[in-house]
Design an enzyme around this catalytic site. Structure first.
Site, PDB file in Angstrom:
ATOM      1  CG  ASN A  30       1.693  10.649 -13.383  1.00 24.53           C
ATOM      2  OD1 ASN A  30       0.464  10.300 -13.081  1.00 24.53           O
ATOM      3  ND2 ASN A  30       2.510   9.670 -13.366  1.00 24.53           N
ATOM      4  CE1 TYR A  87       1.848   6.260  -2.661  1.00 24.48           C
ATOM      5  CE2 TYR A  87       0.668   6.136  -4.462  1.00 24.48           C
ATOM      6  CZ  TYR A  87       1.208   6.833  -3.552  1.00 24.48           C
ATOM      7  OH  TYR A  87       1.554   8.261  -3.681  1.00 24.48           O
TER       8      TYR A  87
HETATM    9  N1  UDP Z   1       6.829   4.114 -17.797  1.00 24.28           N
HETATM   10  C1  UDP Z   1       7.331   3.740 -19.151  1.00 24.28           C
HETATM   11  N2  UDP Z   1       8.907   3.469 -18.747  1.00 24.28           N
HETATM   12  C2  UDP Z   1       9.502   3.780 -17.661  1.00 24.28           C
HETATM   13  C3  UDP Z   1       8.814   4.134 -16.509  1.00 24.28           C
HETATM   14  C4  UDP Z   1       7.462   4.264 -16.486  1.00 24.28           C
HETATM   15  O1  UDP Z   1       7.005   3.353 -19.810  1.00 24.28           O
HETATM   16  O2  UDP Z   1      10.836   3.655 -17.621  1.00 24.28           O
HETATM   17  C5  UDP Z   1       5.419   4.204 -18.052  1.00 24.28           C
HETATM   18  C6  UDP Z   1       4.509   3.326 -16.836  1.00 24.28           C
HETATM   19  O3  UDP Z   1       4.365   2.049 -17.412  1.00 24.28           O
HETATM   20  C7  UDP Z   1       3.410   4.313 -16.759  1.00 24.28           C
HETATM   21  C8  UDP Z   1       3.685   5.544 -17.032  1.00 24.28           C
HETATM   22  O4  UDP Z   1       4.955   5.442 -17.699  1.00 24.28           O
HETATM   23  O5  UDP Z   1       2.342   3.878 -17.708  1.00 24.28           O
HETATM   24  C9  UDP Z   1       4.090   6.335 -15.617  1.00 24.28           C
HETATM   25  O6  UDP Z   1       4.681   5.574 -14.732  1.00 24.28           O
HETATM   26  P1  UDP Z   1       5.081   6.061 -13.354  1.00 24.28           P
HETATM   27  O7  UDP Z   1       6.052   5.272 -12.774  1.00 24.28           O
HETATM   28  O8  UDP Z   1       6.107   7.499 -13.726  1.00 24.28           O
HETATM   29  O9  UDP Z   1       3.914   6.866 -12.609  1.00 24.28           O
HETATM   30  P2  UDP Z   1       2.526   6.107 -12.534  1.00 24.28           P
HETATM   31  O10 UDP Z   1       1.684   6.934 -13.300  1.00 24.28           O
HETATM   32  O11 UDP Z   1       2.273   4.738 -13.163  1.00 24.28           O
HETATM   33  O12 UDP Z   1       2.363   5.807 -10.986  1.00 24.28           O
END
Ligand code: UDP
Length: 318
Positions: free
Chosen positions: A176, A147
């Site tokens: 985000n 990505y």
């Molecule tokens: N995360 C989490 N639990 C979940 C899903 C995501 O703790 O069930 C954390 C993930 O490790 C990251 C943050 O939340 O640090 C944001 O993750 P997301 O997948 O939403 O998007 P990213 O910003 O990583 O692309």
């Protein structure tokens, strides 16, 4: 006078479909193109009888032409870490081949072009908050690279068409974003926590939960896209909410807003998960007069009905 016509690639996705709504409200004719890999027809159901709207099911990794357009909005790509890790090759293809094809449509019709890029271009950032001038800290061979590098490449192609073909281009770097129409099972933190809280399941916090993200409500995000589209800024612009939270804080907000008694369970942190993310939005403020208005608690409340319904529908299907 003929109405202006826009094409939105990835128009059936979370952000793509909201963008279609905003363009229609702004008086455009809109063609949404999507191969429905991660996009969903349900996101566009409400537009079925709108004569200004058209849906074309198509994979833009092949050349495409939907007729004359005045604006190309290139939003096609899997975007959640779970989706792009499942569809890694497709993600690389749509960021590279798909971006060439979308740019070629704009070039053919002399249309303007806006591409959705991402804060992933900054990787696991060593500069904080992230300004558009920061070149990033990306692992080119890690699991997120399908990505990150696809998006960095797509920015490079966009700037090349701007330089060599004098195309009128814009690049938005999205941080985000959350809100209604997010897929319940796309694995991102807000849908995961909402789903878990509403079902009374444990909230899965990855790692110690001290990593940070800055969450923008979808309406604010789309307002930023529309302002950027109408500007004449070819350089990337961050559009995101600069209010930064740890993931543990986010979990607590979700528990409070849903009134859930769910507990928190820690799970392993995915490889290369960025430690911190916060946009510097000085450029968007100065050039677009844009800033987000909806804070996290308000945005989660505004999203609650959607997630309740999505959880109920999923439960009914099972
Ligand atoms: N995360 C989490 N639990 C979940 C899903 C995501 O703790 O069930 C954390 C993930 O490790 C990251 C943050 O939340 O640090 C944001 O993750 P997301 O997948 O939403 O998007 P990213 O910003 O990583 O692309």
């Amino acid at each position: 006078m003929n109405k202006k016509r826009a094409v939105v690639t990835g128009g059936a996705g979370f952000l793509g479909s909201h963008l279609c709504d905003a363009l229609l409200a702004d008086g455009w004719n809109v063609v949404a193109v999507d191969n429905l890999l991660t996009g969903r027809r349900a996101n566009l159901e409400h537009l079925e009888n709108d004569s200004a709207f058209e849906f074309v099911e198509k994979d833009i990794c092949e050349p495409f032409d939907v007729g004359r357009v005045d604006y190309v909005f290139h939003f096609a790509s899997p975007a959640s870490p779970v989706d792009y890790s499942i569809h890694g090759i497709e993600t690389l293809k749509v960021g590279s081949l798909g971006t060439f094809h979308a740019l070629d449509v704009a070039h053919k019709y002399g249309a303007k072009f806006l591409i959705s890029s991402t804060s992933e271009c900054y990787g696991d950032p060593l500069e904080h908050p992230q300004k558009e001038t920061y070149w990033g800290h990306v692992n080119p061979i890690g699991p997120r690279s399908v990505y990150d590098e696809a998006k960095r490449f797509s920015e490079a192609v966009t700037m090349a068409y701007w330089r060599y073909h004098k195309l009128d281009t814009r690049i938005v770097r999205i941080f985000n974003t959350y809100g209604p129409r997010m897929q319940l099972n796309d694995g991102r933190v807000v849908p995961n926590f909402m789903k878990q809280a509403l079902r009374g399941d444990e909230l899965t916090v990855y790692g110690d939960g001290n990593q940070t993200r800055s969450f923008c409500y979808v309406d604010d995000e789309i307002d930023g896209f529309m302002r950027l589209a109408k500007s004449d800024q070819p350089l990337p612009v961050n559009i995101g909410n600069p209010n930064e939270f740890t993931i543990l804080e986010c979990a607590k907000f979700v528990l409070e807003i849903t009134g859930s008694k769910s507990k928190i369970r820690h799970e392993a942190l995915p490889q290369d998960d960025p430690r911190q993310r916060r946009p510097d939005i000085t450029r968007a403020r100065r050039l677009l007069g844009w800033e987000p208005k909806i804070d996290l608690a308000t945005g989660l409340r505004l999203s609650l009905d959607y997630f309740r319904k999505a959880v109920a529908e999923e439960t009914a299907v099972k």
